[in-house]
Design a protein around this motif. Structure first.
Motif, PDB file in Angstrom:
ATOM      1  N   THR A 146     -25.116  78.366 110.324  1.00  0.00           N
ATOM      2  CA  THR A 146     -26.175  78.920 109.460  1.00  0.00           C
ATOM      3  C   THR A 146     -25.572  79.426 108.156  1.00  0.00           C
ATOM      4  O   THR A 146     -26.110  79.185 107.069  1.00  0.00           O
ATOM      5  CB  THR A 146     -26.919  80.071 110.193  1.00  0.00           C
ATOM      6  OG1 THR A 146     -27.403  79.581 111.434  1.00  0.00           O
ATOM      7  CG2 THR A 146     -28.079  80.598 109.368  1.00  0.00           C
ATOM      8  N   PHE A 164     -23.635  78.779 116.194  1.00  0.00           N
ATOM      9  CA  PHE A 164     -24.963  78.752 115.552  1.00  0.00           C
ATOM     10  C   PHE A 164     -24.955  79.585 114.275  1.00  0.00           C
ATOM     11  O   PHE A 164     -25.390  79.133 113.212  1.00  0.00           O
ATOM     12  CB  PHE A 164     -26.014  79.283 116.540  1.00  0.00           C
ATOM     13  CG  PHE A 164     -27.428  79.176 116.037  1.00  0.00           C
ATOM     14  CD1 PHE A 164     -28.225  78.081 116.348  1.00  0.00           C
ATOM     15  CD2 PHE A 164     -27.976  80.171 115.232  1.00  0.00           C
ATOM     16  CE1 PHE A 164     -29.520  77.991 115.873  1.00  0.00           C
ATOM     17  CE2 PHE A 164     -29.267  80.079 114.752  1.00  0.00           C
ATOM     18  CZ  PHE A 164     -30.050  78.988 115.072  1.00  0.00           C
ATOM     19  N   ALA A 165     -24.425  80.814 114.371  1.00  0.00           N
ATOM     20  CA  ALA A 165     -24.400  81.708 113.207  1.00  0.00           C
ATOM     21  C   ALA A 165     -23.471  81.149 112.117  1.00  0.00           C
ATOM     22  O   ALA A 165     -23.788  81.232 110.924  1.00  0.00           O
ATOM     23  CB  ALA A 165     -23.960  83.097 113.628  1.00  0.00           C
ATOM     24  N   LEU A 187     -36.454  85.416  94.668  1.00  0.00           N
ATOM     25  CA  LEU A 187     -36.701  85.295  96.105  1.00  0.00           C
ATOM     26  C   LEU A 187     -35.633  84.414  96.752  1.00  0.00           C
ATOM     27  O   LEU A 187     -35.152  84.703  97.850  1.00  0.00           O
ATOM     28  CB  LEU A 187     -38.100  84.709  96.340  1.00  0.00           C
ATOM     29  CG  LEU A 187     -38.547  84.683  97.801  1.00  0.00           C
ATOM     30  CD1 LEU A 187     -38.743  86.112  98.309  1.00  0.00           C
ATOM     31  CD2 LEU A 187     -39.852  83.902  97.951  1.00  0.00           C
ATOM     32  N   SER A 196     -25.553  87.124 104.826  1.00  0.00           N
ATOM     33  CA  SER A 196     -25.073  88.371 105.422  1.00  0.00           C
ATOM     34  C   SER A 196     -25.481  88.464 106.893  1.00  0.00           C
ATOM     35  O   SER A 196     -24.695  88.896 107.744  1.00  0.00           O
ATOM     36  CB  SER A 196     -25.552  89.589 104.632  1.00  0.00           C
ATOM     37  OG  SER A 196     -26.919  89.490 104.367  1.00  0.00           O
ATOM     38  N   GLY A 197     -26.717  88.038 107.200  1.00  0.00           N
ATOM     39  CA  GLY A 197     -27.160  88.056 108.600  1.00  0.00           C
ATOM     40  C   GLY A 197     -26.314  87.139 109.465  1.00  0.00           C
ATOM     41  O   GLY A 197     -25.871  87.525 110.559  1.00  0.00           O
ATOM     42  N   ALA A 198     -26.069  85.933 108.973  1.00  0.00           N
ATOM     43  CA  ALA A 198     -25.261  84.972 109.733  1.00  0.00           C
ATOM     44  C   ALA A 198     -23.827  85.483 109.890  1.00  0.00           C
ATOM     45  O   ALA A 198     -23.209  85.328 110.954  1.00  0.00           O
ATOM     46  CB  ALA A 198     -25.265  83.621 109.029  1.00  0.00           C
ATOM     47  N   HIS A 254     -28.890  85.838 100.155  1.00  0.00           N
ATOM     48  CA  HIS A 254     -28.108  87.028 100.529  1.00  0.00           C
ATOM     49  C   HIS A 254     -28.415  87.427 101.964  1.00  0.00           C
ATOM     50  O   HIS A 254     -27.508  87.723 102.750  1.00  0.00           O
ATOM     51  CB  HIS A 254     -28.424  88.173  99.568  1.00  0.00           C
ATOM     52  CG  HIS A 254     -27.620  89.405  99.819  1.00  0.00           C
ATOM     53  ND1 HIS A 254     -28.052  90.411 100.655  1.00  0.00           N
ATOM     54  CD2 HIS A 254     -26.406  89.807  99.372  1.00  0.00           C
ATOM     55  CE1 HIS A 254     -27.143  91.361 100.710  1.00  0.00           C
ATOM     56  NE2 HIS A 254     -26.128  91.023  99.934  1.00  0.00           N
ATOM     57  N   ALA A 255     -29.710  87.406 102.326  1.00  0.00           N
ATOM     58  CA  ALA A 255     -30.109  87.805 103.676  1.00  0.00           C
ATOM     59  C   ALA A 255     -29.553  86.822 104.708  1.00  0.00           C
ATOM     60  O   ALA A 255     -29.004  87.242 105.739  1.00  0.00           O
ATOM     61  CB  ALA A 255     -31.629  87.868 103.759  1.00  0.00           C
ATOM     62  N   ALA A 256     -29.683  85.522 104.429  1.00  0.00           N
ATOM     63  CA  ALA A 256     -29.226  84.513 105.397  1.00  0.00           C
ATOM     64  C   ALA A 256     -27.709  84.586 105.584  1.00  0.00           C
ATOM     65  O   ALA A 256     -27.206  84.568 106.717  1.00  0.00           O
ATOM     66  CB  ALA A 256     -29.640  83.121 104.929  1.00  0.00           C
ATOM     67  N   ILE A 314     -22.807  88.651 109.976  1.00  0.00           N
ATOM     68  CA  ILE A 314     -22.775  89.761 110.957  1.00  0.00           C
ATOM     69  C   ILE A 314     -22.820  89.201 112.384  1.00  0.00           C
ATOM     70  O   ILE A 314     -22.013  89.583 113.241  1.00  0.00           O
ATOM     71  CB  ILE A 314     -23.955  90.739 110.708  1.00  0.00           C
ATOM     72  CG1 ILE A 314     -23.752  91.486 109.386  1.00  0.00           C
ATOM     73  CG2 ILE A 314     -24.100  91.733 111.853  1.00  0.00           C
ATOM     74  CD1 ILE A 314     -24.966  92.253 108.890  1.00  0.00           C
ATOM     75  N   VAL A 315     -23.744  88.257 112.621  1.00  0.00           N
ATOM     76  CA  VAL A 315     -23.876  87.697 113.971  1.00  0.00           C
ATOM     77  C   VAL A 315     -22.607  86.926 114.343  1.00  0.00           C
ATOM     78  O   VAL A 315     -22.077  87.070 115.462  1.00  0.00           O
ATOM     79  CB  VAL A 315     -25.136  86.790 114.061  1.00  0.00           C
ATOM     80  CG1 VAL A 315     -25.193  86.102 115.419  1.00  0.00           C
ATOM     81  CG2 VAL A 315     -26.394  87.620 113.843  1.00  0.00           C
ATOM     82  N   VAL A 347     -20.847  98.144  95.426  1.00  0.00           N
ATOM     83  CA  VAL A 347     -22.270  98.302  95.102  1.00  0.00           C
ATOM     84  C   VAL A 347     -22.664  99.779  95.163  1.00  0.00           C
ATOM     85  O   VAL A 347     -23.371 100.288  94.284  1.00  0.00           O
ATOM     86  CB  VAL A 347     -23.136  97.439  96.062  1.00  0.00           C
ATOM     87  CG1 VAL A 347     -24.613  97.786  95.901  1.00  0.00           C
ATOM     88  CG2 VAL A 347     -22.930  95.968  95.782  1.00  0.00           C
ATOM     89  N   LEU A 383     -32.545  84.094  95.716  1.00  0.00           N
ATOM     90  CA  LEU A 383     -31.309  84.877  95.798  1.00  0.00           C
ATOM     91  C   LEU A 383     -31.371  85.893  96.940  1.00  0.00           C
ATOM     92  O   LEU A 383     -30.396  86.088  97.669  1.00  0.00           O
ATOM     93  CB  LEU A 383     -31.040  85.589  94.473  1.00  0.00           C
ATOM     94  CG  LEU A 383     -30.562  84.685  93.339  1.00  0.00           C
ATOM     95  CD1 LEU A 383     -30.418  85.481  92.051  1.00  0.00           C
ATOM     96  CD2 LEU A 383     -29.239  84.004  93.681  1.00  0.00           C
ATOM     97  N   PHE A 384     -32.539  86.526  97.101  1.00  0.00           N
ATOM     98  CA  PHE A 384     -32.712  87.471  98.209  1.00  0.00           C
ATOM     99  C   PHE A 384     -32.552  86.746  99.548  1.00  0.00           C
ATOM    100  O   PHE A 384     -31.893  87.249 100.464  1.00  0.00           O
ATOM    101  CB  PHE A 384     -34.100  88.125  98.147  1.00  0.00           C
ATOM    102  CG  PHE A 384     -34.186  89.287  97.196  1.00  0.00           C
ATOM    103  CD1 PHE A 384     -33.269  90.315  97.248  1.00  0.00           C
ATOM    104  CD2 PHE A 384     -35.198  89.363  96.263  1.00  0.00           C
ATOM    105  CE1 PHE A 384     -33.344  91.394  96.374  1.00  0.00           C
ATOM    106  CE2 PHE A 384     -35.278  90.430  95.385  1.00  0.00           C
ATOM    107  CZ  PHE A 384     -34.362  91.441  95.451  1.00  0.00           C
TER     108      PHE A 384
END
Lengths: 51, 179
Positions: B53, B49-50, B19, B29-31, B25-27, B33-34, B154, B21-22
């Motif tokens: 993060t 901010f991004a 969890l 990659s999301g940061a 990865h989410a934080a 992109i933003v 991937v 690692l997930f």
């Protein structure tokens, strides 16, 4: 597992985008409407915002 | 009742670690992109901010890697010999190589951590040292191709894994009908 990672990434992107938007709108003092306009212009590739 | 097992302890892949690692990865990659989409001057606060993060996510990941050097949270340590061996076997059509975890992923993870980390760190420094802005912009532009290469790798490895699965599927037996 890859589908789960993509879902998490999409969700995190949305959450971070909303948090960043709120940060600029409130802490930056720009207001929601102005921030929305400048963000739209920036993402669409416009050179200038509301100015 | 003394134990004779002399093997080094191996940290297991627990749901909590997965969890983490997930979430990392989410934080990240999301940061990313933003931050990439808001690089414009007018959306500077969103970009900041991004960016911070992303930097925080990387700092937490590095800390976890340093504190837990064994197991799923350890930092990527690519091995040249294992990579060469895997590439040779994959090129020869070895279905087991196609199906197993590729050592190329460790190289890619290292490249991502280095490039995205350098972009995020240079952005934070550029907040105080203005001449760093040019370097930050350059690193931001370099990081996008690395991220896209990660996605391509991937997808390619997933394709290989599926091909290995198809190969391993038993062929239907020819029914012998008695005359």
């Amino acid at each position: 597992m890859i589908r789960r990672m993509l879902t998490h990434t999409a969700a995190a992107t949305l959450v971070i985008a909303v948090a960043a938007f709120t940060f600029q709108a409130l802490a930056g003092g720009d207001g929601i409407a102005r921030t929305a306009w400048t963000l739209t212009a920036a993402v669409a590739g416009g050179d200038h915002g509301i100015d | 009742m003394g134990s004779t097992d002399t093997r080094p302890p191996v940290a297991r892949r627990t749901p909590g670690r997965l969890l983490f690692l997930f979430a990392f990865h989410a934080a990240l990659s999301g940061a990313f992109i933003v931050a990439y989409l808001t690089g414009d001057e007018d959306t500077y606060a969103m970009h900041q901010f991004a960016g911070y993060t992303a930097l925080a996510a990387l700092a937490v990941r590095l800390l976890a890697g340093v504190l837990m050097p064994v197991g799923p949270l350890r930092l990527p340590r690519p091995a040249m010999a294992a990579t060469r061996d895997w590439l040779r076997r994959a090129a020869m059509g070895d279905a087991r190589a196609w199906g197993q975890r590729s050592p190329l992923l460790a190289w890619m993870a290292l490249a991502l951590l280095a490039v995205v980390g350098a972009a995020a760190l240079s952005g934070a420094v550029a907040d105080f040292v203005v001449p760093m802005e040019k370097l930050h912009e350059a690193l931001g532009e370099v990081s996008l191709p690395v991220v896209l290469a990660h996605v391509a790798l991937v997808a390619a490895l997933l394709g290989l894994k599926k091909a290995a699965g198809w190969r391993a599927r038993p062929t239907p037996r020819q029914e012998v009908i008695a005359p």
